[in-house]
Motif scaffolding. Structure first.
Motif, PDB file in Angstrom:
ATOM      1  N   GLN A 161       0.816  -1.019  -0.029  1.00  0.00           N
ATOM      2  CA  GLN A 161      -0.105  -0.135   0.180  1.00  0.00           C
ATOM      3  C   GLN A 161       1.008   1.312   0.002  1.00  0.00           C
ATOM      4  O   GLN A 161       0.661   2.211  -0.790  1.00  0.00           O
ATOM      5  CB  GLN A 161      -0.816   0.036   1.265  1.00  0.00           C
TER       6      GLN A 161
ATOM      7  N   TRP B  96       0.542  12.555   0.931  1.00  0.00           N
ATOM      8  CA  TRP B  96      -0.582  11.813   1.448  1.00  0.00           C
ATOM      9  C   TRP B  96      -0.852  11.993   2.865  1.00  0.00           C
ATOM     10  O   TRP B  96      -1.821  12.139   3.514  1.00  0.00           O
ATOM     11  CB  TRP B  96      -0.234  10.173   1.225  1.00  0.00           C
TER      12      TRP B  96
ATOM     13  N   SER C 238      -1.023   7.877   9.408  1.00  0.00           N
ATOM     14  CA  SER C 238      -0.246   9.275   8.905  1.00  0.00           C
ATOM     15  C   SER C 238       0.978   9.271   9.263  1.00  0.00           C
ATOM     16  O   SER C 238       1.908   9.660   8.409  1.00  0.00           O
ATOM     17  CB  SER C 238      -1.351  10.342   9.235  1.00  0.00           C
TER      18      SER C 238
ATOM     19  N   SER D 297       5.288  12.128  -2.669  1.00  0.00           N
ATOM     20  CA  SER D 297       3.996  11.722  -2.838  1.00  0.00           C
ATOM     21  C   SER D 297       3.448  10.870  -1.467  1.00  0.00           C
ATOM     22  O   SER D 297       2.445  11.052  -0.980  1.00  0.00           O
ATOM     23  CB  SER D 297       3.692  10.392  -3.864  1.00  0.00           C
ATOM     24  N   LEU D 298       4.258  10.110  -0.750  1.00  0.00           N
ATOM     25  CA  LEU D 298       4.011   9.677   0.330  1.00  0.00           C
ATOM     26  C   LEU D 298       4.048  10.792   1.593  1.00  0.00           C
ATOM     27  O   LEU D 298       3.035  10.784   2.319  1.00  0.00           O
ATOM     28  CB  LEU D 298       5.250   8.963   0.926  1.00  0.00           C
TER      29      LEU D 298
ATOM     30  N   ARG E  29       2.233   7.025  -7.202  1.00  0.00           N
ATOM     31  CA  ARG E  29       1.149   7.661  -7.655  1.00  0.00           C
ATOM     32  C   ARG E  29       1.266   8.497  -8.648  1.00  0.00           C
ATOM     33  O   ARG E  29       0.576   8.755  -9.841  1.00  0.00           O
ATOM     34  CB  ARG E  29       0.249   8.206  -6.487  1.00  0.00           C
TER      35      ARG E  29
ATOM     36  N   VAL F 116       3.339   6.781   7.546  1.00  0.00           N
ATOM     37  CA  VAL F 116       3.868   6.953   6.214  1.00  0.00           C
ATOM     38  C   VAL F 116       4.562   8.365   6.284  1.00  0.00           C
ATOM     39  O   VAL F 116       5.554   8.453   5.375  1.00  0.00           O
ATOM     40  CB  VAL F 116       2.548   7.424   5.451  1.00  0.00           C
TER      41      VAL F 116
ATOM     42  N   ILE G 105       1.010   4.402  -3.022  1.00  0.00           N
ATOM     43  CA  ILE G 105       0.879   5.827  -2.881  1.00  0.00           C
ATOM     44  C   ILE G 105       2.308   6.295  -3.406  1.00  0.00           C
ATOM     45  O   ILE G 105       2.265   7.529  -3.972  1.00  0.00           O
ATOM     46  CB  ILE G 105       0.690   6.219  -1.267  1.00  0.00           C
TER      47      ILE G 105
END
Length: 245
Positions: free
Chosen positions: A5, A201, A211, A197-198, A12, A214, A9
């Motif tokens: 997952q 997010w 959160s 991108s991480l 992306r 990540v 992300i």
């Protein structure tokens, strides 16, 4: 949130999971698919990004992909449906090293997935089993552009420099017919895209229980890139034919 997952992300905004821009991908496919009606196999296809690009511009092409990720293969099927190429794409959920086909392929792809076979030469050995005598291989592999730190070697393994990497391929019975060394811009764009991108997010989902994890992952990976391997690691993509004789 699991590793797959997080990878989804991270990629992306850079769907090709290697440091290559769109023009480089297009040129590599052109050299690997000179006639446009080939049968193509991607060993470790992920979400099928290479295959989908090839299928979308070559109406006579047929492709198969192999990967262990059910989620990635589901994404590939959905994307194929949106592009209208699903009838020309077959996907296999299994280990790439265990895949067998009754028919050989004109192009075998493995870009950024040599770890699945234990390195560059074992990946080429696997590709050779699936290849027609006149077929081509498109492979992407890391190399040391400068002397690496011990930490970088621990992270990426026992890579060679570029010249030695090509020498190893040639000694293994392959003839390079095209190659591309990822530019500094491609390398940096890839890393910024992944870890940016991480981070984005995480910032956009502050209430999500994942959160903080990540964001910490994005910070750690960005720091590893900048301090451990940015100045030493490179990436080469090669289009290869089997050497006659």
């Amino acid at each position: 949130m699991n590793r797959e997952q997080i990878s989804g992300i991270a990629h992306r905004d850079h769907p090709i999971k290697s440091p290559l821009d769109d023009d480089s991908v297009r040129r590599l496919l052109e050299r690997g698919l000179p006639s446009g009606d080939e049968r193509v196999l991607d060993l470790g296809c992920g979400g099928g990004e290479w295959l989908l690009r090839a299928l979308a511009t070559r109406p006579d092409l047929h492709a198969e992909g192999v990967d262990i990720s059910e989620d990635a293969l589901a994404e590939a099927r959905q994307a194929a449906g949106r592009l209208g190429v699903e009838e020309r794409l077959v996907l296999h959920h299994q280990e790439a090293a265990d895949f067998a086909s009754p028919e050989p392929f004109d192009l075998v792809l493995s870009v950024g997935a040599t770890h699945a076979f234990g390195g560059l030469l074992p990946t080429l050995a696997a590709a050779r089993k699936h290849l027609t005598p006149s077929g081509r291989v498109l492979i992407g592999e890391g190399f040391w552009d400068r002397s690496p730190s011990p930490e970088a070697v621990e992270m990426f393994g026992d890579l060679a420099d570029l010249a030695t990497t090509v020498d190893q391929v040639v000694a293994d019975g392959w003839t390079p017919v095209h190659g591309h060394v990822s530019t500094r811009r491609e390398l940096d764009d890839y890393e910024w895209a992944c870890w940016g991108s991480l981070a984005s997010w995480a910032v956009d989902h502050p209430a999500d229980p994942d959160s903080a994890h990540v964001l910490a992952t994005a910070t750690d990976r960005r720091t590893e890139w900048l301090r451990t391997y940015r100045d030493s690691w490179g990436f080469v993509s090669l289009v290869l034919c089997q050497t006659p004789g």
